[in-house]
Each structure stands twice: as structure tokens, then as C-alpha cells.
Design an enzyme around this catalytic site. Structure first.
Site, PDB file in Angstrom:
ATOM      1  N   GLY A  65      -4.476 -38.803  30.600  1.00 11.07           N
ATOM      2  CA  GLY A  65      -5.326 -38.916  31.777  1.00 11.07           C
ATOM      3  C   GLY A  65      -6.798 -38.650  31.560  1.00 11.07           C
TER       4      GLY A  65
ATOM      5  N   ASN B 253      -9.153 -40.823  30.794  1.00 11.77           N
ATOM      6  CA  ASN B 253      -9.936 -41.848  31.503  1.00 11.77           C
ATOM      7  C   ASN B 253      -9.918 -41.591  33.007  1.00 11.77           C
ATOM      8  OD1 ASN B 253     -11.159 -44.173  29.848  1.00 11.77           O
ATOM      9  ND2 ASN B 253      -9.207 -43.776  28.822  1.00 11.77           N
TER      10      ASN B 253
ATOM     11  N   MET C 111       1.360 -47.591  30.277  1.00  8.74           N
ATOM     12  CA  MET C 111       1.973 -48.242  29.119  1.00  8.74           C
ATOM     13  C   MET C 111       3.090 -49.211  29.496  1.00  8.74           C
ATOM     14  SD  MET C 111       0.094 -47.464  26.763  1.00  8.74           S
ATOM     15  CE  MET C 111      -1.056 -46.294  26.077  1.00  8.74           C
TER      16      MET C 111
ATOM     17  N   LEU D 108       2.644 -55.426  33.736  1.00  4.66           N
ATOM     18  CA  LEU D 108       2.822 -55.745  35.154  1.00  4.66           C
ATOM     19  C   LEU D 108       3.053 -57.244  35.325  1.00  4.66           C
ATOM     20  CD1 LEU D 108      -0.065 -53.482  36.411  1.00  4.66           C
ATOM     21  CD2 LEU D 108       2.389 -53.052  36.710  1.00  4.66           C
TER      22      LEU D 108
ATOM     23  N   ASN E 102      -8.123 -52.946  33.231  1.00  4.57           N
ATOM     24  CA  ASN E 102      -7.514 -52.090  32.213  1.00  4.57           C
ATOM     25  C   ASN E 102      -8.579 -51.671  31.203  1.00  4.57           C
ATOM     26  OD1 ASN E 102      -5.400 -50.847  30.693  1.00  4.57           O
ATOM     27  ND2 ASN E 102      -5.360 -52.607  29.314  1.00  4.57           N
TER      28      ASN E 102
ATOM     29  N   HIS F  13      -8.950 -50.635  27.129  1.00  9.43           N
ATOM     30  CA  HIS F  13      -8.195 -50.786  25.875  1.00  9.43           C
ATOM     31  C   HIS F  13      -9.071 -50.311  24.713  1.00  9.43           C
ATOM     32  CE1 HIS F  13      -5.176 -52.432  23.191  1.00  9.43           C
ATOM     33  NE2 HIS F  13      -6.167 -52.907  22.469  1.00  9.43           N
TER      34      HIS F  13
HETATM   35  C1  GAR Z   1      -6.741 -44.711  26.059  1.00 11.28           C
HETATM   36  O1  GAR Z   1      -7.280 -44.712  24.759  1.00 11.28           O
HETATM   37  C2  GAR Z   1      -6.556 -46.129  26.548  1.00 11.28           C
HETATM   38  O2  GAR Z   1      -7.568 -46.996  26.129  1.00 11.28           O
HETATM   39  C3  GAR Z   1      -5.243 -46.491  25.905  1.00 11.28           C
HETATM   40  O3  GAR Z   1      -4.455 -45.337  26.057  1.00 11.28           O
HETATM   41  C4  GAR Z   1      -5.301 -44.190  26.040  1.00 11.28           C
HETATM   42  C5  GAR Z   1      -5.004 -43.389  27.263  1.00 11.28           C
HETATM   43  O4  GAR Z   1      -5.714 -42.195  27.217  1.00 11.28           O
HETATM   44  N1  GAR Z   1      -4.654 -47.625  26.535  1.00 11.28           N
HETATM   45  C6  GAR Z   1      -4.005 -48.573  25.876  1.00 11.28           C
HETATM   46  O5  GAR Z   1      -3.800 -48.539  24.676  1.00 11.28           O
HETATM   47  C7  GAR Z   1      -3.493 -49.715  26.725  1.00 11.28           C
HETATM   48  N2  GAR Z   1      -3.200 -50.834  25.921  1.00 11.28           N
HETATM   49  P1  GAR Z   1      -5.950 -41.346  28.530  1.00 11.28           P
HETATM   50  O6  GAR Z   1      -4.572 -41.141  29.169  1.00 11.28           O
HETATM   51  O7  GAR Z   1      -6.517 -40.054  28.019  1.00 11.28           O
HETATM   52  O8  GAR Z   1      -6.892 -42.094  29.434  1.00 11.28           O
END
Ligand code: GAR
Length: 213
Positions: free
Chosen positions: A14, A16, A94, A97, A111, A113
């Protein structure tokens, strides 16, 4: 300016989400996180939301590993709509959708990435970037479409890949940029400045008073 009501879907840590909450609470972005949903019962993202006074709900995903059961996806849609959500922000969510979900929020699902898409979609992308030998990687905010990490790109930020990088070190460098550009992209959406032209996203001027964002 009227605040953009954002629903956040998160499966894990979490950070982000927290970055968006911090900027929203500080009044730096015209965004209100209206609801946080997670497919993972003990996701730290849920507690972060609760600490910030934001409703946070665990909705079990059902029997699939990489997607939501259709009935459950419908529950996600209903909860988001019931909370007046205008934009859905996936923040480390993860699961893939489906069209029903995307059609419920047309052009309004985004999203983050941790790579410079279209390079390295999918999982473990910091390791893939290092193993491939790229000299630059970064973060991408993009619209979600029916593919995996394949929708139109809203914002990107690059970071160098250094000789001694491990996946964790690179991930941390990228994360700083994720936090910055995700909030920035949501602010542009709040200002109604994001225009889609085919695959190309153009940042325009803010619409005149009274026009739809
Ligand atoms: C982040 O690095 C995000 O970019 C990635 O998961 C992490 C979540 O971190 N998302 C993906 O890889 C989606 N394809 P967070 O829970 O600390 O935000």
C-alpha cells in the site's frame, strides 16, 4: 475545485495508496480516496486506509488465482459505485479485471507499473530489467485495458539501472517515481486534462467552468 472521487484497489503493502492519501490529505491534489478494496484480507493497504479514515473493505476474490470470479467482480463494481467513485486506481492490485469492470468505468481505470512499458509487463519486472541489461527503467501510469499492462500510457518517469543494483534496490528507486507520477496523473484527471487520442494520451488545458471533466 470539486474533488475527484477515487477508489483504490490494492493487494499488498500500500505504499502507492499511502502516497495518494498523503497528498490528498495535505490538499496537494484535488483527489478524495473514497474507498479502498482489497482481495487480500491482511493487506497492509487496508489498515493504512482505515488509519486515514477511509472506508476499507476486504472482498475475497473467489476461487481463481489471477482474476476475480465474475460475481465477485460485480460486487467490486457495486461497492465502488455506491461510494460515488469516478476513477478506479489500481495500486499493486494483482488481479486482472474483465470487460464488465472496465465498461462500468469507461476510460477511468488506471494502473501503476514498475517498468517503462511496453518493456517488461507482468511480474518481477525489476529483476527482468536487470537481467536484460537495460540501462534505464522506471514507472508507468497507464489506462487499464483488456490486456496485461498494455493500455495507453498517461505518464512515465525514468530511473537509471546501476551496475550494482539488486531487484530490491532498483524497486526502491522506481517506487519514489511511482509515488510522484501516480499522484500527478490523478491530479491531471481531476483537472479534466487527460485526453485520449487512439493510444496517445495528450495533456490538455483544463476545461472551462461548467464543462465535464
Ligand atoms: C508497486 O511497485 C506497483 O507498481 C506494483 O506493485 C507494487 C505495489 O506496491 N504493481 C505491479 O507490478 C502491477 N503490475 P505498493 O503496494 O507499495 O503500492
Amino acid at each position: 475545485m470539486e474533488k475527484l472521487r477515487v477508489g483504490v484497489l490494492a493487494s499488498g503493502r500500500g505504499s502507492n495508496l499511502q502516497a495518494i492519501l498523503d497528498r490528498s490529505i495535505a490538499g496537494e491534489i484535488d483527489v478524495e480516496v473514497a474507498i479502498v478494496l482489497s482481495d487480500v484480507e491482511d493487506a497492509p493497504a487496508l489498515s493504512l486506509a482505515k488509519t486515514a479514515g477511509v472506508p476499507a473493505i476486504h472482498v475475497p476474490p473467489g476461487r481463481f488465482r489471477t482474476k476475480l470470479e465474475p460475481e465477485i467482480e460485480k460486487q467490486y463494481i457495486d461497492i465502488l459505485l455506491a461510494h460515488g467513485v469516478e476513477v478506479v486506481a489500481l495500486a499493486g492490485f494483482m488481479r486482472v479485471l474483465h470487460d464488465d469492470f472496465l465498461n462500468a468505468f469507461p476510460g477511468k481505470v488506471v494502473n501503476i507499473h514498475p517498468s517503462l512499458l511496453p518493456a517488461f509487463p507482468g511480474l518481477n519486472v525489476q529483476k527482468k530489467a536487470i537481467d536484460h541489461g537495460v540501462k534505464w527503467s522506471g514507472a508507468t501510469v497507464h489506462f487499464v485495458n483488456a490486456g496485461v499492462d498494455s493500455g495507453p500510457i498517461i505518464l512515465q518517469a525514468a530511473v537509471p539501472v546501476l551496475d550494482d543494483d539488486t531487484p530490491d534496490i532498483l524497486a526502491a528507486r522506481i517506487l519514489v517515481e511511482e509515488h510522484r507520477i501516480y499522484a500527478q496523473a490523478l491530479q491531471l484527471m481531476a483537472e479534466g486534462r487527460i485526453n485520449l487520442d487512439g493510444r496517445r494520451v495528450r495533456v490538455g488545458p483544463a476545461p472551462a467552468e461548467g464543462e465535464l471533466r
